[in-house]
Structure formats: structure tokens, C-alpha cells
Design an enzyme around this catalytic site. Structure first.
Site, PDB file in Angstrom:
ATOM      1  N   ASP A  39       0.819  -1.224  -0.079  1.00 18.60           N
ATOM      2  CA  ASP A  39      -0.158   0.129   0.048  1.00 18.60           C
ATOM      3  C   ASP A  39       0.874   1.214   0.037  1.00 18.60           C
ATOM      4  O   ASP A  39       1.661   1.238   1.041  1.00 18.60           O
ATOM      5  CB  ASP A  39      -0.840  -0.213   1.154  1.00 18.60           C
ATOM      6  CG  ASP A  39      -2.190   0.923   1.110  1.00 18.60           C
ATOM      7  OD1 ASP A  39      -3.451   0.348   1.124  1.00 18.60           O
ATOM      8  OD2 ASP A  39      -2.045   2.037   0.590  1.00 18.60           O
ATOM      9  N   VAL A  76       1.137   0.887  -7.441  1.00 21.89           N
ATOM     10  CA  VAL A  76       0.846  -0.388  -8.704  1.00 21.89           C
ATOM     11  C   VAL A  76       0.739   0.326  -9.966  1.00 21.89           C
ATOM     12  O   VAL A  76       0.887  -0.510 -10.970  1.00 21.89           O
ATOM     13  CB  VAL A  76      -0.330  -1.024  -8.368  1.00 21.89           C
ATOM     14  CG1 VAL A  76      -0.636  -2.011  -6.976  1.00 21.89           C
ATOM     15  CG2 VAL A  76      -1.585  -0.063  -8.429  1.00 21.89           C
ATOM     16  N   ASN A 102      -6.251  -5.353  -5.890  1.00 25.34           N
ATOM     17  CA  ASN A 102      -7.190  -4.696  -5.099  1.00 25.34           C
ATOM     18  C   ASN A 102      -6.963  -3.205  -5.015  1.00 25.34           C
ATOM     19  O   ASN A 102      -7.961  -2.598  -4.729  1.00 25.34           O
ATOM     20  CB  ASN A 102      -7.176  -5.419  -3.722  1.00 25.34           C
ATOM     21  CG  ASN A 102      -8.099  -4.494  -2.824  1.00 25.34           C
ATOM     22  OD1 ASN A 102      -9.393  -4.650  -2.801  1.00 25.34           O
ATOM     23  ND2 ASN A 102      -7.480  -3.722  -1.910  1.00 25.34           N
ATOM     24  N   SER A 154     -16.024  -4.087 -10.300  1.00 26.59           N
ATOM     25  CA  SER A 154     -17.078  -3.037  -9.531  1.00 26.59           C
ATOM     26  C   SER A 154     -18.336  -3.165 -10.113  1.00 26.59           C
ATOM     27  O   SER A 154     -18.565  -3.191 -11.558  1.00 26.59           O
ATOM     28  CB  SER A 154     -16.697  -1.659  -9.434  1.00 26.59           C
ATOM     29  OG  SER A 154     -17.666  -0.759  -8.851  1.00 26.59           O
ATOM     30  N   TYR A 167     -13.747   5.289 -14.080  1.00 24.35           N
ATOM     31  CA  TYR A 167     -13.655   3.977 -13.033  1.00 24.35           C
ATOM     32  C   TYR A 167     -14.418   2.940 -13.652  1.00 24.35           C
ATOM     33  O   TYR A 167     -13.837   1.526 -13.661  1.00 24.35           O
ATOM     34  CB  TYR A 167     -14.245   4.469 -11.955  1.00 24.35           C
ATOM     35  CG  TYR A 167     -14.411   3.437 -10.425  1.00 24.35           C
ATOM     36  CD1 TYR A 167     -13.011   3.041  -9.928  1.00 24.35           C
ATOM     37  CD2 TYR A 167     -15.265   2.830 -10.257  1.00 24.35           C
ATOM     38  CE1 TYR A 167     -13.382   2.223  -8.903  1.00 24.35           C
ATOM     39  CE2 TYR A 167     -15.564   1.978  -9.204  1.00 24.35           C
ATOM     40  CZ  TYR A 167     -14.458   1.544  -8.558  1.00 24.35           C
ATOM     41  OH  TYR A 167     -14.380   0.661  -7.552  1.00 24.35           O
ATOM     42  N   LYS A 171     -12.755  -0.739 -14.487  1.00 24.01           N
ATOM     43  CA  LYS A 171     -13.171  -2.038 -13.786  1.00 24.01           C
ATOM     44  C   LYS A 171     -13.761  -3.150 -14.873  1.00 24.01           C
ATOM     45  O   LYS A 171     -13.859  -4.173 -14.618  1.00 24.01           O
ATOM     46  CB  LYS A 171     -14.395  -1.589 -12.902  1.00 24.01           C
ATOM     47  CG  LYS A 171     -13.802  -0.860 -11.719  1.00 24.01           C
ATOM     48  CD  LYS A 171     -12.716  -1.571 -10.958  1.00 24.01           C
ATOM     49  CE  LYS A 171     -12.441  -1.362  -9.453  1.00 24.01           C
ATOM     50  NZ  LYS A 171     -10.987  -2.071  -9.081  1.00 24.01           N
ATOM     51  N   SER A 201     -16.257   1.497   3.243  1.00 25.33           N
ATOM     52  CA  SER A 201     -14.566   1.756   2.961  1.00 25.33           C
ATOM     53  C   SER A 201     -14.857   3.316   3.003  1.00 25.33           C
ATOM     54  O   SER A 201     -15.802   3.819   2.843  1.00 25.33           O
ATOM     55  CB  SER A 201     -13.927   0.965   2.129  1.00 25.33           C
ATOM     56  OG  SER A 201     -14.112   1.861   0.800  1.00 25.33           O
ATOM     57  N   ARG A 202     -13.567   3.849   3.095  1.00 25.14           N
ATOM     58  CA  ARG A 202     -13.562   5.218   2.909  1.00 25.14           C
ATOM     59  C   ARG A 202     -14.009   5.692   1.507  1.00 25.14           C
ATOM     60  O   ARG A 202     -14.522   6.710   1.175  1.00 25.14           O
ATOM     61  CB  ARG A 202     -12.233   5.872   3.150  1.00 25.14           C
ATOM     62  CG  ARG A 202     -11.170   5.155   2.138  1.00 25.14           C
ATOM     63  CD  ARG A 202      -9.701   5.827   2.363  1.00 25.14           C
ATOM     64  NE  ARG A 202      -8.939   5.475   0.971  1.00 25.14           N
ATOM     65  CZ  ARG A 202      -7.494   5.750   0.952  1.00 25.14           C
ATOM     66  NH1 ARG A 202      -7.214   7.010   1.792  1.00 25.14           N
ATOM     67  NH2 ARG A 202      -6.928   5.575   0.043  1.00 25.14           N
TER      68      ARG A 202
HETATM   69  P1  NAI Z   1      -9.576   1.822   0.035  1.00 27.11           P
HETATM   70  O1  NAI Z   1      -9.780   3.225  -0.307  1.00 27.11           O
HETATM   71  O2  NAI Z   1     -10.205   1.474   1.599  1.00 27.11           O
HETATM   72  O3  NAI Z   1      -8.643   0.785  -0.196  1.00 27.11           O
HETATM   73  C1  NAI Z   1      -7.981   0.878  -1.464  1.00 27.11           C
HETATM   74  C2  NAI Z   1      -6.467   0.991  -1.071  1.00 27.11           C
HETATM   75  O4  NAI Z   1      -5.647   1.153  -2.212  1.00 27.11           O
HETATM   76  C3  NAI Z   1      -5.814   2.289   0.053  1.00 27.11           C
HETATM   77  O5  NAI Z   1      -5.410   2.041   1.196  1.00 27.11           O
HETATM   78  C4  NAI Z   1      -4.782   2.982  -0.867  1.00 27.11           C
HETATM   79  O6  NAI Z   1      -3.884   3.662  -0.227  1.00 27.11           O
HETATM   80  C5  NAI Z   1      -4.319   1.923  -1.956  1.00 27.11           C
HETATM   81  N1  NAI Z   1      -3.858   2.298  -3.078  1.00 27.11           N
HETATM   82  C6  NAI Z   1      -4.415   3.292  -3.857  1.00 27.11           C
HETATM   83  N2  NAI Z   1      -3.707   3.617  -4.974  1.00 27.11           N
HETATM   84  C7  NAI Z   1      -2.580   2.900  -4.932  1.00 27.11           C
HETATM   85  C8  NAI Z   1      -1.321   2.308  -5.729  1.00 27.11           C
HETATM   86  N3  NAI Z   1      -1.422   3.060  -6.683  1.00 27.11           N
HETATM   87  N4  NAI Z   1      -0.897   1.588  -5.334  1.00 27.11           N
HETATM   88  C9  NAI Z   1      -0.693   0.787  -4.237  1.00 27.11           C
HETATM   89  N5  NAI Z   1      -1.975   1.139  -3.292  1.00 27.11           N
HETATM   90  C10 NAI Z   1      -2.834   1.923  -3.771  1.00 27.11           C
HETATM   91  O7  NAI Z   1     -10.807   1.190  -0.669  1.00 27.11           O
HETATM   92  P2  NAI Z   1     -11.818  -0.249  -0.860  1.00 27.11           P
HETATM   93  O8  NAI Z   1     -13.146  -0.059  -0.854  1.00 27.11           O
HETATM   94  O9  NAI Z   1     -11.061  -1.161   0.180  1.00 27.11           O
HETATM   95  O10 NAI Z   1     -11.453  -0.545  -2.340  1.00 27.11           O
HETATM   96  C11 NAI Z   1     -10.535  -1.910  -2.557  1.00 27.11           C
HETATM   97  C12 NAI Z   1     -10.929  -2.058  -3.945  1.00 27.11           C
HETATM   98  O11 NAI Z   1     -12.360  -2.749  -4.285  1.00 27.11           O
HETATM   99  C13 NAI Z   1     -10.783  -1.265  -5.085  1.00 27.11           C
HETATM  100  O12 NAI Z   1     -10.232  -1.646  -6.168  1.00 27.11           O
HETATM  101  C14 NAI Z   1     -12.150  -0.705  -5.333  1.00 27.11           C
HETATM  102  O13 NAI Z   1     -12.276  -0.145  -6.442  1.00 27.11           O
HETATM  103  C15 NAI Z   1     -12.815  -2.138  -5.309  1.00 27.11           C
HETATM  104  N6  NAI Z   1     -14.500  -1.898  -5.034  1.00 27.11           N
HETATM  105  C16 NAI Z   1     -14.771  -1.439  -3.721  1.00 27.11           C
HETATM  106  C17 NAI Z   1     -15.966  -1.343  -3.520  1.00 27.11           C
HETATM  107  C18 NAI Z   1     -16.554  -1.014  -2.268  1.00 27.11           C
HETATM  108  O14 NAI Z   1     -17.884  -1.203  -1.958  1.00 27.11           O
HETATM  109  N7  NAI Z   1     -15.791  -0.558  -1.137  1.00 27.11           N
HETATM  110  C19 NAI Z   1     -17.049  -1.624  -4.438  1.00 27.11           C
HETATM  111  C20 NAI Z   1     -16.510  -1.968  -5.663  1.00 27.11           C
HETATM  112  C21 NAI Z   1     -15.136  -2.264  -5.845  1.00 27.11           C
END
Ligand code: NAI
Length: 301
Positions: A39, A76, A102, A154, A167, A171, A201-202
Site C-alpha cells: 500500500d 501499482v 485490489n 465493480s 472507473y 473496472k 470503506s472510505r
Molecule cells: P480503500 O480506499 O479503503 O482501499 C484502497 C487502498 O488502495 C488504499 O489503502 C490505498 O492507499 C491503496 N492504493 C491506492 N492507490 C494505490 C497504488 N497506486 N498503489 C498501491 N496502493 C494503492 O478502498 P476499498 O473500498 O477497500 O477498495 C478496494 C478495491 O475494491 C478497489 O479496487 C475498489 O475500486 C474496489 N471496490 C470497492 C467497492 C466497495 O464497496 N468498497 C465496490 C466495488 C469495488
């Protein structure tokens, strides 16, 4: 019921300093996997210099529970970052068996107002990011004749969501990548699957009501994600949807369609006349791959 274990397996989970990735990493580690907690610790829109704290804290939590983990702070979204993440795994643990793509950011804005920069950065993190890390992991998995790769899609990509063209495109891009990698990985026991999660999540806390979010904990998504990372899981090319205790499979389907004589001149009016049958989804089917999909054109009846 026999317990699903990951002893001896090495897992990389990108963006696992928070949210869903953290939950996946903790579950894998609790079942014996050695985990790379990647991360860069940026803001939800990817802005800012980042912070090592989120990844470091997850590593500490895993270690405190008796597990094994190392932190990685690469982004990433660059080829060097992707390579760096996989190098962290091979240096610390000698290989990589499991990769959960992720990491993600949001830059929501209506299409009219979207800047090229907002478009590019979201594609860079979600689509290129999944590509860069998977590209670096692939030869290692091939060499070991073993791999479990997860992409994160997503509902916004699968079904659309106002203000998320960047997005949504990214996705669905990962779904396309999976559809071809499932064929390229199969002979080396590399299974490639996709999760469509729903979790608080945030990223989601400001767009959904609290009573809904209370039921959408990431820990309800991780069981199906980690199952797809297990040795027992021999399926490839699935899109699974999970959230608030609901688990389902998503599929791209095609209507049975109609046949017009390919040797005749087909006019727009001919097609218009048949449109109700063309769009009738009763008895719709899916295809295993592109050739299967094209082959359907010739299966009259
Ligand atoms: P989050 O914002 O809590 O976690 C995402 C993490 O990815 C963060 O800790 C961030 O620092 C890290 N990150 C961002 N850019 C990065 C990079 N370039 N390299 C390494 N790390 C990086 O978000 P969440 O909700 O946990 O999302 C996780 C995945 O699930 C994402 O791909 C999101 O698009 C997907 N998603 C989430 C949904 C939800 O309901 N929370 C719905 C659909 C998809």
C-alpha cells in the site's frame, strides 16, 4: 468440514493497508499464508505523497496474531512499482502463489467535466496497476506451475454508475484481462478470477446510508475472495459478486438471437422487424471464449 489453509503459500495483496485489501490480507495470514501487504498509503483520490503507516500497521497486526508478513510501499500504477511489489515477495519469501489486485482510487466527476488527468489516473491505478503487478507475477507463477490471481471489478463497471466513466472503463478492463488470462494460465495451474465487492470503506462511506453500510463489512467479502485463492479452487474466469452476506456469480450473456440468411442482402428494416426477438433474453447463453462466441453464429437452430 475441512479447514481451508494456505500454509507454504505466498500472497501479495495490493492496496491492503485499508478496507477490503486489509481484510483479505488478514484472512489469508490467519490461515497460514505469508503475506506482502502492499500500500502506498495515498488519499482516496490517489493524491498526496503517501504514507507507510497503513501497510506497516497491517503487518504489525498480522505478526501480533502469530502470522508472517512484510510491508511494501510501491505504487501499482507504474511498471517499476509492479516489479518492485513482486520483488518484495520473492526476496522475503522466495515466490508468489497468490495475487489479489485490489488497490484502487476514485476520481468521480461527470463525463462532461472529466479532465484527461482524472481519466488517466484512474485507468493507471486500476487497469494498468492490475496489469503491471500481474505481468511481474506471471513468470514466477508459470515457473512454479501454480498461481491464483484475483482482479477487483465493480458494479460501476459491470452495470454503470453516474459520474464514474473512468472507473467503470477501468473496472471492465480487468474483466477483459481475466477473460483472456484464464486461457493463458490454465495449463500452468494459474486460475484467474474476479471479485465484484460491496463493502464499507472510505470509498463508499459518503455515498451509501449508514444502516446499509453497517451490514457491508469487508470481512463478508474476503471469504469468497480467499476461497478463490485456495488450492481447492480449480475454477477460472468467474466473476463473483459479494456484499452484506450475499454471494453470487455474474456472467456476460448473449440472447439466443435470430438468424437471417447470410447469403441474402440483410437490410436495416429486416433487422428492425426482428428486433424484439434479437433482444429477447429468454434462454440467453454465455460463451467460454471468443471462438466459442463467434462459433455460435454458425449454429443454426
Ligand atoms: P480503500 O480506499 O479503503 O482501499 C484502497 C487502498 O488502495 C488504499 O489503502 C490505498 O492507499 C491503496 N492504493 C491506492 N492507490 C494505490 C497504488 N497506486 N498503489 C498501491 N496502493 C494503492 O478502498 P476499498 O473500498 O477497500 O477498495 C478496494 C478495491 O475494491 C478497489 O479496487 C475498489 O475500486 C474496489 N471496490 C470497492 C467497492 C466497495 O464497496 N468498497 C465496490 C466495488 C469495488
Amino acid at each position: 468440514m475441512s479447514e481451508i489453509r494456505f500454509d507454504g503459500r505466498v500472497a501479495v495483496v495490493t492496496g491492503s493497508g485499508r478496507g477490503l485489501g486489509k481484510s483479505h490480507a488478514l484472512l489469508l495470514a490467519s490461515r497460514g499464508a505469508k503475506v506482502v501487504v502492499n500500500d502506498l498509503g495515498g488519499a482516496v483520490d490517489g493524491a498526496g505523497g503517501g504514507s507507510q503507516t497503513p501497510a506497516e500497521e497491517v503487518v504489525q497486526e498480522i505478526k501480533a496474531a502469530g502470522g508472517e508478513a512484510v510491508a511494501d510501499y510501491n505504487g501499482v500504477h507504474t511498471a517499476e512499482g509492479g516489479k518492485g511489489i513482486i520483488e518484495t515477495a520473492t526476496k522475503a519469501f522466495g515466490k508468489v502463489d497468490i495475487l489479489i489486485n485490489n488497490a484502487g482510487i476514485l476520481r468521480d466527476v461527470s463525463f462532461m467535466k472529466m479532465t484527461d488527468e482524472q481519466w488517466d489516473m484512474v485507468l493507471k491505478v486500476h487497469l494498468y496497476g492490475a496489469y503491471y503487478v500481474t505481468k511481474a507475477a506471471w513468470p514466477v507463477m508459470k515457473e512454479n506451475n501454480y498461481g491464483r490471481v484475483i482482479f477487483t471489478t465493480s458494479a460501476a463497471g459491470l452495470y454503470g454508475n453516474f459520474g464514474q466513466t473512468n472507473y467503470s472503463a477501468a473496472k471492465m478492463g480487468v474483466v477483459g484481462m481475466m477473460n483472456t488470462l484464464k486461457a493463458e494460465g490454465a495449463k500452468n495451474n494459474i486460475m484467474v478470477n474476479t471479485i465484484g465487492p460491496g463493502a464499507v470503506s472510505r470509498m463508499t462511506e459518503s455515498i451509501m446510508p449508514k444502516d446499509v453500510l453497517d451490514l457491508m463489512v469487508p470481512e463478508l467479502v474476503s471469504p469468497i475472495v480467499c476461497l478463490m485463492c485456495s488450492e481447492d479452487f480449480k475454477e477460472t474466469g468467474h466473476i463473483m459478486a459479494a456484499g452484506a452476506g450475499h454471494y453470487a456469480k455474474v456472467q456476460i450473456i448473449e440472447s439466443k438471437g435470430v438468424y437471417l440468411d447470410p447469403k441474402s442482402k440483410v437490410t436495416m428494416e429486416d433487422v428492425r422487424e426482428k428486433l424484439p426477438d434479437i433482444v429477447n433474453m429468454e434462454g440467453a447463453i454465455t460463451a467460454q471464449n471468443a471462438m466459442d462466441g463467434i462459433g455460435k453464429f454458425f449454429k443454426q437452430g
